[in-house]
Scaffold this motif. Structure first.
Motif, PDB file in Angstrom:
ATOM      1  N   ARG A   3      41.820  37.924  35.821  1.00 41.32           N
ATOM      2  CA  ARG A   3      42.202  37.381  36.967  1.00 41.32           C
ATOM      3  C   ARG A   3      41.206  36.431  37.731  1.00 41.32           C
ATOM      4  O   ARG A   3      39.916  37.152  37.560  1.00 41.32           O
ATOM      5  CB  ARG A   3      42.700  38.521  37.926  1.00 41.32           C
ATOM      6  N   THR A   4      41.396  35.544  38.345  1.00 37.95           N
ATOM      7  CA  THR A   4      40.300  34.845  38.866  1.00 37.95           C
ATOM      8  C   THR A   4      40.106  35.415  40.162  1.00 37.95           C
ATOM      9  O   THR A   4      40.943  36.175  41.074  1.00 37.95           O
ATOM     10  CB  THR A   4      40.805  33.322  39.401  1.00 37.95           C
ATOM     11  N   GLN A   5      39.030  35.601  40.807  1.00 29.95           N
ATOM     12  CA  GLN A   5      38.343  36.197  42.066  1.00 29.95           C
ATOM     13  C   GLN A   5      38.420  34.941  42.972  1.00 29.95           C
ATOM     14  O   GLN A   5      37.915  35.344  44.021  1.00 29.95           O
ATOM     15  CB  GLN A   5      37.042  37.090  41.886  1.00 29.95           C
ATOM     16  N   LEU A   6      38.361  33.939  42.644  1.00 29.40           N
ATOM     17  CA  LEU A   6      38.451  32.608  43.447  1.00 29.40           C
ATOM     18  C   LEU A   6      39.662  32.535  44.367  1.00 29.40           C
ATOM     19  O   LEU A   6      40.494  32.727  43.832  1.00 29.40           O
ATOM     20  CB  LEU A   6      38.074  31.403  42.661  1.00 29.40           C
ATOM     21  N   CYS A  45      49.019  46.832  48.352  1.00 33.94           N
ATOM     22  CA  CYS A  45      47.619  45.761  48.154  1.00 33.94           C
ATOM     23  C   CYS A  45      46.248  46.778  48.733  1.00 33.94           C
ATOM     24  O   CYS A  45      46.185  46.779  50.063  1.00 33.94           O
ATOM     25  CB  CYS A  45      47.845  44.644  49.366  1.00 33.94           C
ATOM     26  N   ALA A  46      45.649  47.129  47.770  1.00 34.68           N
ATOM     27  CA  ALA A  46      44.617  48.151  48.352  1.00 34.68           C
ATOM     28  C   ALA A  46      43.438  47.355  49.145  1.00 34.68           C
ATOM     29  O   ALA A  46      42.908  47.788  49.820  1.00 34.68           O
ATOM     30  CB  ALA A  46      43.862  48.669  47.006  1.00 34.68           C
ATOM     31  N   PHE A  47      43.216  46.112  48.546  1.00 37.22           N
ATOM     32  CA  PHE A  47      42.291  45.267  49.260  1.00 37.22           C
ATOM     33  C   PHE A  47      42.722  45.241  50.663  1.00 37.22           C
ATOM     34  O   PHE A  47      41.829  45.395  51.734  1.00 37.22           O
ATOM     35  CB  PHE A  47      42.123  43.932  48.699  1.00 37.22           C
ATOM     36  N   CYS A  48      43.898  44.681  50.994  1.00 37.98           N
ATOM     37  CA  CYS A  48      44.394  44.463  52.475  1.00 37.98           C
ATOM     38  C   CYS A  48      44.434  45.669  53.291  1.00 37.98           C
ATOM     39  O   CYS A  48      43.941  45.708  54.441  1.00 37.98           O
ATOM     40  CB  CYS A  48      45.553  43.668  52.538  1.00 37.98           C
ATOM     41  N   ARG A 133      50.168  39.118  48.471  1.00 37.42           N
ATOM     42  CA  ARG A 133      50.376  38.617  47.402  1.00 37.42           C
ATOM     43  C   ARG A 133      49.295  37.982  46.478  1.00 37.42           C
ATOM     44  O   ARG A 133      49.300  37.950  45.374  1.00 37.42           O
ATOM     45  CB  ARG A 133      51.775  37.675  47.423  1.00 37.42           C
ATOM     46  N   LEU A 134      48.695  37.275  47.448  1.00 35.99           N
ATOM     47  CA  LEU A 134      47.388  36.375  46.830  1.00 35.99           C
ATOM     48  C   LEU A 134      46.419  37.768  46.304  1.00 35.99           C
ATOM     49  O   LEU A 134      45.834  37.426  45.335  1.00 35.99           O
ATOM     50  CB  LEU A 134      46.749  35.995  47.802  1.00 35.99           C
ATOM     51  N   MET A 135      46.184  38.778  47.018  1.00 39.46           N
ATOM     52  CA  MET A 135      45.156  39.820  46.565  1.00 39.46           C
ATOM     53  C   MET A 135      45.605  40.598  45.476  1.00 39.46           C
ATOM     54  O   MET A 135      44.896  40.913  44.617  1.00 39.46           O
ATOM     55  CB  MET A 135      44.976  40.649  47.643  1.00 39.46           C
ATOM     56  N   VAL A 136      46.877  40.836  45.552  1.00 45.45           N
ATOM     57  CA  VAL A 136      47.579  41.765  44.497  1.00 45.45           C
ATOM     58  C   VAL A 136      47.625  40.902  43.190  1.00 45.45           C
ATOM     59  O   VAL A 136      47.055  41.353  41.925  1.00 45.45           O
ATOM     60  CB  VAL A 136      48.884  42.256  44.854  1.00 45.45           C
ATOM     61  N   SER A 137      47.899  39.640  43.122  1.00 44.02           N
ATOM     62  CA  SER A 137      48.142  38.857  41.957  1.00 44.02           C
ATOM     63  C   SER A 137      46.763  38.529  41.386  1.00 44.02           C
ATOM     64  O   SER A 137      46.497  38.458  40.244  1.00 44.02           O
ATOM     65  CB  SER A 137      48.626  37.624  42.359  1.00 44.02           C
ATOM     66  N   ARG A 138      45.762  38.657  41.960  1.00 44.68           N
ATOM     67  CA  ARG A 138      44.369  38.489  41.482  1.00 44.68           C
ATOM     68  C   ARG A 138      43.555  39.815  41.360  1.00 44.68           C
ATOM     69  O   ARG A 138      42.541  39.896  40.907  1.00 44.68           O
ATOM     70  CB  ARG A 138      43.478  37.428  42.476  1.00 44.68           C
ATOM     71  N   ARG A 139      44.265  40.812  41.587  1.00 51.86           N
ATOM     72  CA  ARG A 139      43.580  42.254  41.542  1.00 51.86           C
ATOM     73  C   ARG A 139      42.417  42.353  42.001  1.00 51.86           C
ATOM     74  O   ARG A 139      41.443  42.963  41.664  1.00 51.86           O
ATOM     75  CB  ARG A 139      43.664  42.497  39.946  1.00 51.86           C
ATOM     76  N   THR A 140      42.527  42.071  43.495  1.00 56.34           N
ATOM     77  CA  THR A 140      41.315  42.058  44.299  1.00 56.34           C
ATOM     78  C   THR A 140      40.755  43.531  44.474  1.00 56.34           C
ATOM     79  O   THR A 140      41.819  44.293  45.212  1.00 56.34           O
ATOM     80  CB  THR A 140      41.309  41.257  45.377  1.00 56.34           C
ATOM     81  N   ALA A 141      39.873  44.134  43.999  1.00 53.33           N
ATOM     82  CA  ALA A 141      39.608  45.651  44.452  1.00 53.33           C
ATOM     83  C   ALA A 141      39.193  45.720  45.914  1.00 53.33           C
ATOM     84  O   ALA A 141      38.690  44.926  46.430  1.00 53.33           O
ATOM     85  CB  ALA A 141      38.425  45.864  43.686  1.00 53.33           C
ATOM     86  N   PRO A 142      39.576  46.773  46.452  1.00 56.72           N
ATOM     87  CA  PRO A 142      39.122  47.148  47.781  1.00 56.72           C
ATOM     88  C   PRO A 142      37.619  47.604  47.870  1.00 56.72           C
ATOM     89  O   PRO A 142      36.935  47.632  46.911  1.00 56.72           O
ATOM     90  CB  PRO A 142      39.849  48.468  48.043  1.00 56.72           C
ATOM     91  N   GLY A 143      37.205  47.501  48.963  1.00 58.91           N
ATOM     92  CA  GLY A 143      35.740  47.936  49.264  1.00 58.91           C
ATOM     93  C   GLY A 143      34.908  46.812  49.793  1.00 58.91           C
ATOM     94  O   GLY A 143      33.621  46.991  50.167  1.00 58.91           O
ATOM     95  N   GLY A 144      35.451  45.376  49.160  1.00 64.95           N
ATOM     96  CA  GLY A 144      34.559  44.248  49.563  1.00 64.95           C
ATOM     97  C   GLY A 144      34.598  43.949  51.131  1.00 64.95           C
ATOM     98  O   GLY A 144      33.587  43.350  51.476  1.00 64.95           O
ATOM     99  N   TYR A 145      35.529  44.359  51.942  1.00 67.41           N
ATOM    100  CA  TYR A 145      35.506  43.717  53.294  1.00 67.41           C
ATOM    101  C   TYR A 145      34.613  44.696  54.268  1.00 67.41           C
ATOM    102  O   TYR A 145      34.453  46.085  53.989  1.00 67.41           O
ATOM    103  CB  TYR A 145      37.166  44.206  53.763  1.00 67.41           C
ATOM    104  N   ARG A 146      33.623  43.942  54.982  1.00 66.27           N
ATOM    105  CA  ARG A 146      33.002  44.631  55.971  1.00 66.27           C
ATOM    106  C   ARG A 146      33.191  44.127  57.202  1.00 66.27           C
ATOM    107  O   ARG A 146      33.083  42.750  57.567  1.00 66.27           O
ATOM    108  CB  ARG A 146      31.569  44.080  55.657  1.00 66.27           C
ATOM    109  N   PRO A 147      33.679  44.872  58.474  1.00 67.43           N
ATOM    110  CA  PRO A 147      33.965  44.363  59.602  1.00 67.43           C
ATOM    111  C   PRO A 147      32.786  43.742  60.358  1.00 67.43           C
ATOM    112  O   PRO A 147      31.438  44.143  60.132  1.00 67.43           O
ATOM    113  CB  PRO A 147      34.423  45.815  60.310  1.00 67.43           C
TER     114      PRO A 147
END
Length: 147
Positions: A3-6, A45-48, A133-147
């Motif tokens: 999946r694209t991460q872009l 959506c784990a990322f969100c 839908r953008l994050m799930v379709s790209r299988r974007t993993a959680p943990g990358g967000y930093r407040p």
């Protein structure tokens, strides 16, 4: 399957602008985070979820309210009537199981939000569903967000 991460920069900027406008117009950052968490729970959506759980806690949201959000209907004393109306609308817009938002759900929300707030709430629900839908379709993993 890879999946694209872009994410196209213009698409990301447009989505971010819509998110910011909807949150600002709603005028309640705590409620905005609850809405975005609930939609993200429904959409898996784990990322969100990771992002908005961190943001909610950063806004002072309690652990009880965050942890019990997926059972909000059973916890009458934990969420206000206004929040409960917003969460019901979030579920109806996110799932659209009947092909539309039921009149009673919309009318319940309309009792607690003026016309502009309701428009911003629906905008917020719509944009978080888009982000999910953008994050799930790209299988974007959680943990990358930093407040």
């Amino acid at each position: 399957m890879s999946r694209t991460q872009l994410l196209d920069r213009e698409v990301g900027q447009a989505m971010a602008a819509l998110s910011a406008a909807a949150k600002k117009g709603l005028g309640d950052p705590v409620l905005a985070e609850l809405v975005m968490i609930r939609a993200s729970q429904i959409n898996h959506c784990a990322f969100c979820l990771d992002m908005h759980l961190k943001a909610a806690r950063g806004n002072g949201e309690s652990e009880d309210r965050v942890q019990l959000l997926n059972a909000w209907e059973e916890t009458e004393d934990l969420y206000s009537e206004r929040e409960r109306a917003a969460l019901a609308l979030t579920e109806a817009v996110t799932a659209l199981t009947e092909g539309f938002v039921p009149d009673e759900v919309y009318e319940r929300a309309a009792k607690h939000f003026d016309e502009a707030e309701l428009a911003h709430l629906i905008g917020l629900i719509s944009v978080i569903n888009g982000w999910n839908r953008l994050m799930v379709s790209r299988r974007t993993a959680p943990g990358g967000y930093r407040p």
